[in-house]
Design a protein around this motif. Structure first.
Motif, short mmCIF file in Angstrom:
data_model
loop_
_atom_site.label_atom_id
_atom_site.label_comp_id
_atom_site.label_asym_id
_atom_site.label_seq_id
_atom_site.Cartn_x
_atom_site.Cartn_y
_atom_site.Cartn_z
N ALA A 47 -59.36 13.52 -43.34
CA ALA A 47 -58.40 13.72 -44.43
C ALA A 47 -57.38 14.79 -44.08
O ALA A 47 -56.24 14.75 -44.56
N VAL A 48 -57.75 15.75 -43.25
CA VAL A 48 -56.82 16.81 -42.85
C VAL A 48 -55.66 16.21 -42.05
O VAL A 48 -54.49 16.56 -42.26
N ALA A 49 -55.98 15.30 -41.13
CA ALA A 49 -54.93 14.65 -40.36
C ALA A 49 -54.05 13.78 -41.25
O ALA A 49 -52.83 13.72 -41.08
N GLY B 270 -52.64 18.74 -42.96
CA GLY B 270 -53.14 20.10 -43.10
C GLY B 270 -54.32 20.16 -44.05
O GLY B 270 -54.67 19.15 -44.68
N PRO B 271 -54.96 21.33 -44.17
CA PRO B 271 -56.12 21.47 -45.05
C PRO B 271 -55.79 21.13 -46.50
O PRO B 271 -54.69 21.43 -46.99
N LEU B 272 -56.74 20.52 -47.19
CA LEU B 272 -56.55 20.17 -48.59
C LEU B 272 -56.87 21.38 -49.48
O LEU B 272 -57.83 22.10 -49.21
N PRO B 273 -56.10 21.60 -50.53
CA PRO B 273 -56.40 22.70 -51.45
C PRO B 273 -57.61 22.38 -52.31
O PRO B 273 -58.02 21.22 -52.43
N ILE B 274 -58.19 23.41 -52.92
CA ILE B 274 -59.29 23.20 -53.86
C ILE B 274 -58.76 22.44 -55.07
O ILE B 274 -57.77 22.84 -55.67
N PRO B 275 -59.39 21.32 -55.45
CA PRO B 275 -58.90 20.56 -56.62
C PRO B 275 -58.94 21.40 -57.89
O PRO B 275 -59.88 22.16 -58.12
N LYS B 276 -57.92 21.25 -58.71
CA LYS B 276 -57.86 21.97 -59.98
C LYS B 276 -58.08 21.05 -61.17
O LYS B 276 -58.33 21.51 -62.28
N GLU B 277 -57.98 19.75 -60.96
CA GLU B 277 -58.19 18.80 -62.03
C GLU B 277 -58.66 17.47 -61.45
O GLU B 277 -58.46 17.20 -60.26
N THR B 278 -59.32 16.66 -62.27
CA THR B 278 -59.81 15.36 -61.82
C THR B 278 -58.74 14.31 -62.05
O THR B 278 -58.85 13.46 -62.93
N SER B 279 -57.70 14.38 -61.25
CA SER B 279 -56.58 13.45 -61.39
C SER B 279 -56.11 13.03 -60.00
O SER B 279 -56.14 13.82 -59.05
#
Length: 220
Positions: free
Chosen positions: A181-183, A187-196
């Motif tokens: 998923a990074v590729a 880049g790195p994925l951020p921490i999810p803030k909502e389930t959307s």
């Protein structure tokens, strides 16, 4: 005095009625496990491990033959305070004092301890055991292979025959698919803030399909 007694009884009955209403969902039962023969499992009535029994020596040898480059990928999530969590659960590790204790003795020894406040379920990497999910039936709380939470060998200080240690004794050695998923995101994925699906930290089903296509592993 009679009126006071009546008031007490009315209050008591009201409390009982309220308790029955608020706990009504707990009293609901589902007898599908009995009617549909959920137990014993295909591995017999004494089995405590479940589907991990499919990890046979032949499967292990087959999985090992798939190794081509010998690269190692860490599947576990590092426990940290901002790790994704279910609901309001959290992970907090602190060092109570720097140092926690000391100095002691001629060498002036000091030490640090850890204080951990967390729920270990659904914090970062999750591994569910046979005692995680059950069904309330007319005979009790039904779990894997026909065992009940009311059984004498199941307790609050260990689930006994429903414990995850029975799964660990066999372990999983099998083929796995690593999706990058990074590729995909660059880049790195951020921490999810909502389930959307619009949250950049959420991996969607379309993302999975695209990773499979890009990595040339279709069909899986």
């Amino acid at each position: 005095m009679k009126n006071i007694n009546k008031l007490v009884w009315v209050s008591l009955l009201s409390s009982i009625g309220l308790w029955a209403i608020t706990t009504g969902s707990v009293l609901a039962v589902n007898d599908e496990p009995h009617a549909d023969g959920w137990a014993p499992s295909e591995w017999g009535p004494d089995d405590k491990a479940g589907a991990v029994n499919r990890t046979t020596p032949a499967m292990v040898l087959k999985a090992v033959k798939l190794v081509k480059r010998g690269k190692v990928a860490t599947l576990g999530k590092v426990y940290q305070q901002d790790a994704p969590a279910f609901g309001s659960r959290g992970w907090r590790l602190t060092i109570p004092g720097l140092p926690t204790g000391g100095p002691f003795g001629d060498q002036a020894l000091v030490y640090n301890d850890e204080y951990l406040s967390t729920e270990i379920g659904q914090i970062g990497t999750q591994f569910d055991g046979p005692g995680h999910i059950g069904v309330i039936t007319s005979k009790g709380m039904f779990f894997y292979n026909g065992r009940y939470l009311e059984d004498p060998d199941v307790g609050t200080y260990g689930l006994g025959p429903l414990g995850v240690e029975h799964v660990a004794k066999i372990g999983f050695v099998c083929r796995g698919i690593l999706l990058d998923a990074v590729a995909l995101r660059g880049g790195p994925l951020p921490i999810p803030k909502e389930t959307s699906h619009s949250d950049p930290g959420i991996i969607t089903d379309d993302d999975i399909k695209e990773m499979i296509r890009r990595q040339g592993i279709d069909p899986i």
